[in-house]
Design a protein around this motif. Structure first.
Motif, PDB file in Angstrom:
ATOM      1  N   VAL A 307       0.840  -1.194   0.000  1.00 30.61           N
ATOM      2  CA  VAL A 307       0.000   0.000   0.000  1.00 30.61           C
ATOM      3  C   VAL A 307       0.875   1.243   0.000  1.00 30.61           C
ATOM      4  O   VAL A 307       1.818   1.353   0.793  1.00 30.61           O
ATOM      5  N   THR A 308       0.591   2.166  -0.914  1.00 29.37           N
ATOM      6  CA  THR A 308       1.410   3.379  -0.993  1.00 29.37           C
ATOM      7  C   THR A 308       0.553   4.642  -0.888  1.00 29.37           C
ATOM      8  O   THR A 308      -0.588   4.658  -1.348  1.00 29.37           O
ATOM      9  N   PRO A 309       1.104   5.697  -0.304  1.00 29.04           N
ATOM     10  CA  PRO A 309       0.438   7.001  -0.355  1.00 29.04           C
ATOM     11  C   PRO A 309       0.356   7.449  -1.815  1.00 29.04           C
ATOM     12  O   PRO A 309       1.213   7.060  -2.620  1.00 29.04           O
ATOM     13  N   PRO A 310      -0.627   8.275  -2.175  1.00 22.88           N
ATOM     14  CA  PRO A 310      -0.831   8.651  -3.581  1.00 22.88           C
ATOM     15  C   PRO A 310       0.418   9.244  -4.243  1.00 22.88           C
ATOM     16  O   PRO A 310       0.720   8.928  -5.395  1.00 22.88           O
ATOM     17  N   LYS A 311       1.168  10.070  -3.512  1.00 22.71           N
ATOM     18  CA  LYS A 311       2.332  10.725  -4.122  1.00 22.71           C
ATOM     19  C   LYS A 311       3.479   9.765  -4.409  1.00 22.71           C
ATOM     20  O   LYS A 311       4.361  10.060  -5.212  1.00 22.71           O
ATOM     21  N   GLN A 312       3.487   8.621  -3.741  1.00 18.70           N
ATOM     22  CA  GLN A 312       4.565   7.645  -3.944  1.00 18.70           C
ATOM     23  C   GLN A 312       4.161   6.553  -4.930  1.00 18.70           C
ATOM     24  O   GLN A 312       4.996   5.723  -5.324  1.00 18.70           O
ATOM     25  N   PHE A 315       6.136   5.838  -8.232  1.00 19.73           N
ATOM     26  CA  PHE A 315       7.483   5.331  -7.979  1.00 19.73           C
ATOM     27  C   PHE A 315       7.433   3.875  -7.511  1.00 19.73           C
ATOM     28  O   PHE A 315       8.270   3.065  -7.887  1.00 19.73           O
ATOM     29  N   ALA A 316       6.414   3.574  -6.690  1.00 22.97           N
ATOM     30  CA  ALA A 316       6.231   2.192  -6.240  1.00 22.97           C
ATOM     31  C   ALA A 316       5.825   1.305  -7.415  1.00 22.97           C
ATOM     32  O   ALA A 316       6.268   0.157  -7.525  1.00 22.97           O
ATOM     33  N   LEU A 317       5.011   1.852  -8.318  1.00 22.65           N
ATOM     34  CA  LEU A 317       4.581   1.112  -9.515  1.00 22.65           C
ATOM     35  C   LEU A 317       5.798   0.745 -10.363  1.00 22.65           C
ATOM     36  O   LEU A 317       5.966  -0.410 -10.771  1.00 22.65           O
ATOM     37  N   LEU A 318       6.655   1.710 -10.602  1.00 19.73           N
ATOM     38  CA  LEU A 318       7.881   1.472 -11.367  1.00 19.73           C
ATOM     39  C   LEU A 318       8.754   0.436 -10.661  1.00 19.73           C
ATOM     40  O   LEU A 318       9.233  -0.527 -11.268  1.00 19.73           O
ATOM     41  N   GLY A 319       8.953   0.628  -9.347  1.00 16.56           N
ATOM     42  CA  GLY A 319       9.831  -0.259  -8.580  1.00 16.56           C
ATOM     43  C   GLY A 319       9.299  -1.680  -8.484  1.00 16.56           C
ATOM     44  O   GLY A 319      10.038  -2.646  -8.665  1.00 16.56           O
ATOM     45  N   TRP A 320       8.002  -1.810  -8.202  1.00 21.58           N
ATOM     46  CA  TRP A 320       7.417  -3.143  -8.007  1.00 21.58           C
ATOM     47  C   TRP A 320       7.114  -3.837  -9.325  1.00 21.58           C
ATOM     48  O   TRP A 320       6.737  -4.997  -9.350  1.00 21.58           O
ATOM     49  N   THR A 321       7.264  -3.131 -10.455  1.00 23.46           N
ATOM     50  CA  THR A 321       7.122  -3.782 -11.748  1.00 23.46           C
ATOM     51  C   THR A 321       8.435  -4.470 -12.115  1.00 23.46           C
ATOM     52  O   THR A 321       8.449  -5.530 -12.722  1.00 23.46           O
ATOM     53  N   GLY A 322       9.553  -3.868 -11.703  1.00 28.63           N
ATOM     54  CA  GLY A 322      10.850  -4.480 -11.958  1.00 28.63           C
ATOM     55  C   GLY A 322      11.244  -4.415 -13.428  1.00 28.63           C
ATOM     56  O   GLY A 322      10.776  -3.551 -14.146  1.00 28.63           O
ATOM     57  N   SER A 323      12.068  -5.361 -13.915  1.00 26.85           N
ATOM     58  CA  SER A 323      12.620  -6.422 -13.110  1.00 26.85           C
ATOM     59  C   SER A 323      13.606  -5.887 -12.079  1.00 26.85           C
ATOM     60  O   SER A 323      13.997  -4.730 -12.130  1.00 26.85           O
ATOM     61  N   ILE A 340      20.675  11.773  -9.188  1.00 25.83           N
ATOM     62  CA  ILE A 340      19.292  11.708  -8.709  1.00 25.83           C
ATOM     63  C   ILE A 340      19.100  10.383  -7.977  1.00 25.83           C
ATOM     64  O   ILE A 340      19.482   9.319  -8.485  1.00 25.83           O
ATOM     65  N   LYS A 341      18.562  10.474  -6.761  1.00 25.54           N
ATOM     66  CA  LYS A 341      18.285   9.270  -5.993  1.00 25.54           C
ATOM     67  C   LYS A 341      16.876   8.809  -6.284  1.00 25.54           C
ATOM     68  O   LYS A 341      15.925   9.549  -6.054  1.00 25.54           O
ATOM     69  N   LEU A 342      16.742   7.596  -6.806  1.00 26.86           N
ATOM     70  CA  LEU A 342      15.433   7.032  -7.157  1.00 26.86           C
ATOM     71  C   LEU A 342      15.124   5.857  -6.255  1.00 26.86           C
ATOM     72  O   LEU A 342      15.963   4.992  -6.043  1.00 26.86           O
ATOM     73  N   SER A 343      13.916   5.850  -5.695  1.00 27.96           N
ATOM     74  CA  SER A 343      13.493   4.710  -4.881  1.00 27.96           C
ATOM     75  C   SER A 343      12.014   4.439  -5.114  1.00 27.96           C
ATOM     76  O   SER A 343      11.374   5.134  -5.908  1.00 27.96           O
ATOM     77  N   ASN A 344      11.485   3.439  -4.413  1.00 28.33           N
ATOM     78  CA  ASN A 344      10.056   3.139  -4.521  1.00 28.33           C
ATOM     79  C   ASN A 344       9.200   4.242  -3.900  1.00 28.33           C
ATOM     80  O   ASN A 344       7.993   4.246  -4.047  1.00 28.33           O
ATOM     81  N   HIS A 345       9.838   5.187  -3.195  1.00 32.61           N
ATOM     82  CA  HIS A 345       9.103   6.274  -2.534  1.00 32.61           C
ATOM     83  C   HIS A 345       9.096   7.565  -3.335  1.00 32.61           C
ATOM     84  O   HIS A 345       8.241   8.425  -3.132  1.00 32.61           O
ATOM     85  N   GLY A 346      10.084   7.745  -4.196  1.00 35.57           N
ATOM     86  CA  GLY A 346      10.163   8.998  -4.936  1.00 35.57           C
ATOM     87  C   GLY A 346      11.532   9.194  -5.539  1.00 35.57           C
ATOM     88  O   GLY A 346      12.332   8.260  -5.605  1.00 35.57           O
ATOM     89  N   GLN A 357      13.135  17.356  -4.053  1.00 41.84           N
ATOM     90  CA  GLN A 357      12.281  16.250  -4.490  1.00 41.84           C
ATOM     91  C   GLN A 357      11.653  16.555  -5.846  1.00 41.84           C
ATOM     92  O   GLN A 357      11.200  17.669  -6.090  1.00 41.84           O
ATOM     93  N   ILE A 358      11.661  15.538  -6.720  1.00 44.53           N
ATOM     94  CA  ILE A 358      11.020  15.662  -8.030  1.00 44.53           C
ATOM     95  C   ILE A 358       9.780  14.776  -8.024  1.00 44.53           C
ATOM     96  O   ILE A 358       9.875  13.571  -7.788  1.00 44.53           O
ATOM     97  N   GLU A 359       8.645  15.389  -8.257  1.00 41.71           N
ATOM     98  CA  GLU A 359       7.414  14.597  -8.259  1.00 41.71           C
ATOM     99  C   GLU A 359       7.118  14.073  -9.652  1.00 41.71           C
ATOM    100  O   GLU A 359       7.627  14.593 -10.647  1.00 41.71           O
ATOM    101  N   ALA A 360       6.316  13.023  -9.729  1.00 45.02           N
ATOM    102  CA  ALA A 360       5.907  12.470 -11.023  1.00 45.02           C
ATOM    103  C   ALA A 360       4.570  11.770 -10.854  1.00 45.02           C
ATOM    104  O   ALA A 360       4.331  11.137  -9.832  1.00 45.02           O
ATOM    105  N   SER A 361       3.719  11.920 -11.852  1.00 41.70           N
ATOM    106  CA  SER A 361       2.407  11.281 -11.753  1.00 41.70           C
ATOM    107  C   SER A 361       2.218  10.186 -12.794  1.00 41.70           C
ATOM    108  O   SER A 361       1.144   9.631 -12.944  1.00 41.70           O
ATOM    109  N   SER A 362       3.298   9.871 -13.530  1.00 40.72           N
ATOM    110  CA  SER A 362       3.252   8.722 -14.442  1.00 40.72           C
ATOM    111  C   SER A 362       4.664   8.179 -14.611  1.00 40.72           C
ATOM    112  O   SER A 362       5.650   8.898 -14.385  1.00 40.72           O
ATOM    113  N   GLU A 363       4.766   6.934 -15.025  1.00 42.32           N
ATOM    114  CA  GLU A 363       6.087   6.350 -15.262  1.00 42.32           C
ATOM    115  C   GLU A 363       6.801   7.125 -16.371  1.00 42.32           C
ATOM    116  O   GLU A 363       8.009   7.345 -16.308  1.00 42.32           O
ATOM    117  N   GLN A 364       6.023   7.537 -17.386  1.00 39.85           N
ATOM    118  CA  GLN A 364       6.582   8.324 -18.491  1.00 39.85           C
ATOM    119  C   GLN A 364       7.332   9.550 -17.955  1.00 39.85           C
ATOM    120  O   GLN A 364       8.444   9.866 -18.399  1.00 39.85           O
TER     121      GLN A 364
END
Ligand code: CTP
Ligand code: MN
Ligand code: MN
Ligand code: MN
Length: 382
Positions: A307-312, A315-323, A340-346, A357-364
């Protein structure tokens, strides 16, 4: 020599995230061999000596050379056929048994699953997870077909809706990358309202438990830096960096529940039993007499609920999709080339003090921000 300036990246393709990697990519002969080498390194290395893992890199060239010249690597073939590697692979395939336990068992002289089962009946203590892993072993080693993963996701969607309407649910992991089957079912959940997200997983898990779907669970909630201090991104950055060090870069602090899930309820399995001539006739199939799910029920599956907060979420989608390998490359690239530090949180731009912090609302948007060509999930099978 290369610097970390971002404008030097255009002709540089040393990162696998800079290429499309479909399910069957032409490098698999090499990557399979290197994966064996890495797994072996993890197995021979004690937890405290994890730093020595970097020495794997120096091996890689030799292995690739060997495969190019001889069709296979004698070193890797040697590892695969060694007693140590075989035992470690068997033990590590038990849920809850990591390299440290596997090694401990090897050093005690155990070589096979039968040795471990014997040791247990002689009184060897197992963790709760290992006990469940062993009990449901025959189910858990069976791959989960995509149709069943979708069915499990549909059940989660339905039950989640009873405790909290209007959530977003995504089937992630290998299935999102187009794999026809997987070793578990990864499900990512969010809701647009932060306050609803807090406590959401506990509600869902309670509901699934009540319905008898949950045979075992490892529930971890409330460690997300986002909830620790909603005003401090820096605290988040620090927490995430610490987390990366602890878990080799793949663990996050999102609310999660790693569980053993059974679709078939007790009433369903009872119904099945009465229609079968002899429930005793099929003892080798699924976990019949040993698993708490009982006989006649459907196979026990490993399910990861996150479960992730909306803003994360993105990033969680990208991370948990993998590989996993794709993530590793992406994070390595983001840090080494762009700082740039990238994680499942942001993601955080460390070219600024304090990091921005750089926000993003899509993987694109994440790919754009990282100056990378967008890759669909099915091209992230590195
Ligand atoms: N992952 C993660 N954080 C974790 C656990 C996993 O970011 N704490 C990522 C992994 O790196 C992987 C994805 O989530 O990219 C799914 O993990 P996993 O289920 O282990 O692998 P799959 O790619 O789904 O493969 P499989 O079909 O074997 O399950
Ligand atoms: Mn998975
Ligand atoms: Mn996996
Ligand atoms: Mn998983």
């Amino acid at each position: 020599s290369r610097t970390t300036e971002s404008n030097k990246t255009t002709e540089d393709t040393k990162f696998v995230c800079q290429r499309a990697t479909p399910l069957k990519h032409h490098n698999s002969k090499f990557t399979d061999a290197l994966e064996i080498l890495e797994r072996h390194a993890v197995q021979i290395t004690r937890i405290e000596e994890a730093a020595k893992l970097s020495s794997v890199g120096s091996h890689s060239k030799k292995v690739i050379q060997d495969i190019l010249e001889n069709g296979s690597s004698t070193e890797v073939q040697g590892i695969i056929s060694s007693d140590f590697f075989k035992s470690m692979e068997i033990f590590s395939s038990i849920y809850g048994c990591g390299p440290a336990t596997a090694r401990k068992w090897y050093e005690k002289g155990y070589r096979s699953m039968a040795d471990v089962i014997q040791a247990v009946s002689d009184g060897m203590k197992l963790t709760e997870q290992q006990a469940m892993g062993l009990k449901c072993y025959s189910d858990l080693v069976q791959p989960v077909p995509r149709e069943e993963a979708i069915n499990i996701k549909d059940i989660v969607v339905k039950e989640l809706n009873t405790v909290q309407p209007n959530c977003t649910v995504e089937l992630v992991g290998g299935y999102r990358r187009g794999k026809p089957s997987g070793h578990d079912v990864d499900i990512l959940i969010t809701h647009q309202d932060d306050d609803i997200v807090e406590g959401l997983l506990a509600k869902l898990v309670a509901r699934l438990e009540k319905l008898g779907h949950m045979l075992h669970k490892d529930l971890m909630v409330g460690r997300n830096p986002h909830f620790e201090n909603k005003n401090s991104y820096l605290k988040g950055v620090k927490g995430i960096a610490d987390g990366n060090k602890r878990q080799g870069g793949h663990m996050d602090s999102l609310d999660h529940c790693f569980c053993m899930f059974q679709v078939g309820t007790t009433s369903e399995s009872e119904r099945l039993e009465t229609t079968q001539a002899s429930p005793e006739s099929d003892k080798t199939g699924s976990c019949t007499d040993t698993c708490p799910g009982g006989s006649g029920g459907s196979a026990v599956r490993r399910v990861d609920l996150i479960v992730t907060p909306p803003k994360q979420f993105t990033f969680a989608l990208l991370g948990w999709t993998g590989s996993k390998q794709f993530n590793r490359s992406l994070r390595d690239y983001a840090w080494k080339i762009l700082k740039i530090k990238l994680s499942n949180h942001g993601m955080w731009d460390h070219n600024h003090v304090p990091p921005r912090q750089i926000e993003a609302s899509s993987e694109q948007e994440i790919f754009d921000e990282l100056k990378l060509e967008y890759r669909e999930p099915q091209d992230r099978n590195a």
